[in-house]
Design a protein around this motif. Structure first.
Motif, PDB file in Angstrom:
ATOM      1  N   SER A 146       0.826  -1.216   0.000  1.00  0.00           N
ATOM      2  CA  SER A 146       0.000   0.000   0.000  1.00  0.00           C
ATOM      3  C   SER A 146       0.856   1.259   0.000  1.00  0.00           C
ATOM      4  CB  SER A 146      -0.909   0.012   1.226  1.00  0.00           C
ATOM      5  OG  SER A 146      -0.150   0.167   2.411  1.00  0.00           O
ATOM      6  N   GLY A 147       2.120   1.123   0.398  1.00  0.00           N
ATOM      7  CA  GLY A 147       3.012   2.277   0.510  1.00  0.00           C
ATOM      8  C   GLY A 147       2.982   2.921   1.887  1.00  0.00           C
ATOM      9  N   GLY A 148       1.931   2.652   2.663  1.00  0.00           N
ATOM     10  CA  GLY A 148       1.789   3.298   3.963  1.00  0.00           C
ATOM     11  C   GLY A 148       2.888   2.941   4.938  1.00  0.00           C
ATOM     12  N   LYS A 149       3.277   1.674   4.963  1.00  0.00           N
ATOM     13  CA  LYS A 149       4.316   1.222   5.892  1.00  0.00           C
ATOM     14  C   LYS A 149       5.645   1.916   5.625  1.00  0.00           C
ATOM     15  CE  LYS A 149       6.785  -3.028   7.189  1.00  0.00           C
ATOM     16  NZ  LYS A 149       6.906  -4.484   6.905  1.00  0.00           N
ATOM     17  N   LEU A 150       6.011   2.044   4.348  1.00  0.00           N
ATOM     18  CA  LEU A 150       7.292   2.658   4.007  1.00  0.00           C
ATOM     19  C   LEU A 150       7.268   4.156   4.311  1.00  0.00           C
ATOM     20  CD1 LEU A 150       9.844   1.339   3.009  1.00  0.00           C
ATOM     21  CD2 LEU A 150       9.286   2.053   0.697  1.00  0.00           C
ATOM     22  N   ILE A 151       6.121   4.793   4.104  1.00  0.00           N
ATOM     23  CA  ILE A 151       5.997   6.213   4.453  1.00  0.00           C
ATOM     24  C   ILE A 151       6.188   6.407   5.957  1.00  0.00           C
ATOM     25  CG2 ILE A 151       4.360   8.141   4.612  1.00  0.00           C
ATOM     26  CD1 ILE A 151       3.169   7.178   1.957  1.00  0.00           C
ATOM     27  N   GLN A 152       5.578   5.542   6.764  1.00  0.00           N
ATOM     28  CA  GLN A 152       5.713   5.628   8.216  1.00  0.00           C
ATOM     29  C   GLN A 152       7.157   5.415   8.648  1.00  0.00           C
ATOM     30  OE1 GLN A 152       2.943   2.769   9.794  1.00  0.00           O
ATOM     31  NE2 GLN A 152       1.153   4.045   9.369  1.00  0.00           N
ATOM     32  N   LYS A 153       7.835   4.474   8.012  1.00  0.00           N
ATOM     33  CA  LYS A 153       9.230   4.217   8.377  1.00  0.00           C
ATOM     34  C   LYS A 153      10.121   5.388   7.992  1.00  0.00           C
ATOM     35  CE  LYS A 153       9.129  -0.783   8.634  1.00  0.00           C
ATOM     36  NZ  LYS A 153       9.872  -2.018   8.435  1.00  0.00           N
ATOM     37  N   ALA A 154       9.832   6.009   6.862  1.00  0.00           N
ATOM     38  CA  ALA A 154      10.604   7.191   6.465  1.00  0.00           C
ATOM     39  C   ALA A 154      10.375   8.331   7.446  1.00  0.00           C
ATOM     40  CB  ALA A 154      10.215   7.618   5.057  1.00  0.00           C
ATOM     41  N   GLU A 155       9.144   8.464   7.920  1.00  0.00           N
ATOM     42  CA  GLU A 155       8.839   9.512   8.910  1.00  0.00           C
ATOM     43  C   GLU A 155       9.580   9.253  10.210  1.00  0.00           C
ATOM     44  OE1 GLU A 155       4.607   9.292   9.053  1.00  0.00           O
ATOM     45  OE2 GLU A 155       4.310  10.680   7.361  1.00  0.00           O
ATOM     46  N   GLY A 182       0.663   1.686  -4.650  1.00  0.00           N
ATOM     47  CA  GLY A 182       1.458   2.028  -3.474  1.00  0.00           C
ATOM     48  C   GLY A 182       2.617   2.947  -3.805  1.00  0.00           C
ATOM     49  N   CYS A 183       3.267   2.690  -4.937  1.00  0.00           N
ATOM     50  CA  CYS A 183       4.379   3.552  -5.355  1.00  0.00           C
ATOM     51  C   CYS A 183       3.878   4.952  -5.689  1.00  0.00           C
ATOM     52  CB  CYS A 183       5.090   2.937  -6.561  1.00  0.00           C
ATOM     53  SG  CYS A 183       5.943   1.386  -6.197  1.00  0.00           S
ATOM     54  N   ARG A 192       8.886  12.540  -3.337  1.00  0.00           N
ATOM     55  CA  ARG A 192      10.215  11.958  -3.573  1.00  0.00           C
ATOM     56  C   ARG A 192      10.204  10.986  -4.751  1.00  0.00           C
ATOM     57  NH1 ARG A 192      13.855  15.094  -0.855  1.00  0.00           N
ATOM     58  NH2 ARG A 192      13.194  15.433   1.314  1.00  0.00           N
ATOM     59  N   GLU A 193      11.399  10.676  -5.233  1.00  0.00           N
ATOM     60  CA  GLU A 193      11.559   9.701  -6.302  1.00  0.00           C
ATOM     61  C   GLU A 193      11.271   8.298  -5.762  1.00  0.00           C
ATOM     62  OE1 GLU A 193      12.439   9.928  -9.486  1.00  0.00           O
ATOM     63  OE2 GLU A 193      13.527  11.793  -9.814  1.00  0.00           O
ATOM     64  N   VAL A 194      10.526   7.515  -6.538  1.00  0.00           N
ATOM     65  CA  VAL A 194      10.197   6.143  -6.166  1.00  0.00           C
ATOM     66  C   VAL A 194      10.478   5.241  -7.355  1.00  0.00           C
ATOM     67  CG1 VAL A 194       8.433   4.584  -5.265  1.00  0.00           C
ATOM     68  CG2 VAL A 194       8.327   7.018  -4.709  1.00  0.00           C
ATOM     69  N   PHE A 195      11.107   4.103  -7.094  1.00  0.00           N
ATOM     70  CA  PHE A 195      11.354   3.151  -8.189  1.00  0.00           C
ATOM     71  C   PHE A 195      11.165   1.736  -7.691  1.00  0.00           C
ATOM     72  CE2 PHE A 195      14.123   0.248 -10.584  1.00  0.00           C
ATOM     73  CZ  PHE A 195      13.593   0.419 -11.856  1.00  0.00           C
ATOM     74  N   THR A 196      10.446   0.945  -8.465  1.00  0.00           N
ATOM     75  CA  THR A 196      10.363  -0.497  -8.233  1.00  0.00           C
ATOM     76  C   THR A 196      10.699  -1.212  -9.523  1.00  0.00           C
ATOM     77  OG1 THR A 196       8.992  -2.283  -7.363  1.00  0.00           O
ATOM     78  CG2 THR A 196       7.877  -0.653  -8.754  1.00  0.00           C
ATOM     79  N   ALA A 197      11.480  -2.272  -9.415  1.00  0.00           N
ATOM     80  CA  ALA A 197      11.912  -2.985 -10.623  1.00  0.00           C
ATOM     81  C   ALA A 197      10.765  -3.752 -11.269  1.00  0.00           C
ATOM     82  CB  ALA A 197      13.058  -3.938 -10.283  1.00  0.00           C
TER      83      ALA A 197
END
Length: 284
Positions: A146-155, A182-183, A192-197
């Motif tokens: 969903s992207g939410g977890k990574l946003i929280q970790k970045a915060e 999610g990306c 911010r820049e986001v990349f997934t392979a």
């Protein structure tokens, strides 16, 4: 003593052939395939599951090789170098995380790999200890749902770096695979820049016209009702259509299944309390 053979319908036999042709890994999980087909009350549910399974993206060695080449190329395209960049696994100190396993595979794919190896950190808390003002930081995960977890970790990373007086750094987001939705969320909310392979669409909502999608969602809800409402202290309602309704069809070969995948493929307990042999496995 009379032994009665179980009869297999022609439709189910053709289903099996069709699925194995598209997904050779299923050949090793015929018992699990049988259990999945047996929870279906209607032929329409089996046909629906067949189409989903055929669309699964399984990260095998060939796909993995290409994915890591693409990650390396993107780091180069971003102009990042080991002199000024940290790559930080999106992991907490007290958990076993797929991001660490993915980083282990990444470390010898970047050139010069001996220099990059020294700039890879196994957790976000370790990033707090090393990142300085002016650094470039890649927050790295194996899978973005969903992207939410990574946003929280970045915060959390940003907040704790600020406590150390570190506020001038540039953050990038990167993953081996991820949901397009999610990306997009990460890019929209952080700028911010986001990349997934490996970019993945939602298996129902993004693939079918609204009317057909609604019909398939009703079929999936019917299948989920055959699962137990609780499993390993988790509530099924929180994982309906996958966590945050991600509708993911993705797994690394012989690895832990993301909770963003439809639970019918990994929720190992039926509504009546019986165990359920699932096509994929998820620990935790």
């Amino acid at each position: 003593m009379s032994l009665v053979a179980t009869k297999v319908s022609v439709d189910v036999l053709y289903d099996m052939f069709e699925i194995v042709e598209a997904q050779t890994w299923v050949r090793a999980y015929l018992d699990e395939f049988t259990d999945l087909w047996n929870i279906c009350d209607h032929r329409s549910e089996q046909v629906f599951l067949k189409e989903l399974i055929k669309e699964f993206v399984i990260l095998d060695s060939n796909k993995e090789r290409k994915a890591y080449r693409d990650l390396s190329a993107k780091i180069t395209a971003w102009g990042l170098s080991p002199e000024t960049t940290w790559i930080v696994a999106a992991c907490n100190d007290k958990e076993i995380d797929g991001s660490v396993a993915a980083m282990q595979k990444l470390k010898n794919k970047l050139d010069p790999y001996d220099d990059w190896h020294l700039r890879m950190l196994p957790s976000i808390p370790s990033g707090v200890k090393h990142i300085q003002n002016g650094d470039l930081v890649v927050l790295f995960d194996d899978f973005i749902g969903s992207g939410g977890k990574l946003i929280q970790k970045a915060e959390w990373l940003t907040k704790n770096l600020s406590k150390n007086g570190v506020e001038d750094f540039t953050l990038y987001y990167m993953s081996v695979a991820g949901m397009r939705s999610g990306c997009d969320r990460i890019a929209d909310e952080t700028g911010r820049e986001v990349f997934t392979a490996i970019s993945l669409d939602r298996a129902i909502s993004d693939k079918y016209e609204p009317k057909v999608a609604d019909e398939y969602k009703l079929l999936m809800l019917g299948l989920e009702q055959k699962l137990h409402e609780n499993y390993k202290k988790k509530k099924l309602k929180d994982y309906s259509f996958g966590f945050s309704q991600s509708e993911a069809l993705y797994c690394v070969e012989n690895d832990n299944c993301p909770n963003n995948v439809f639970p019918v493929f990994w929720w190992a307990k039926l509504k009546n309390g019986d165990s359920f042999k699932t096509l994929l496995r998820r620990a935790g």
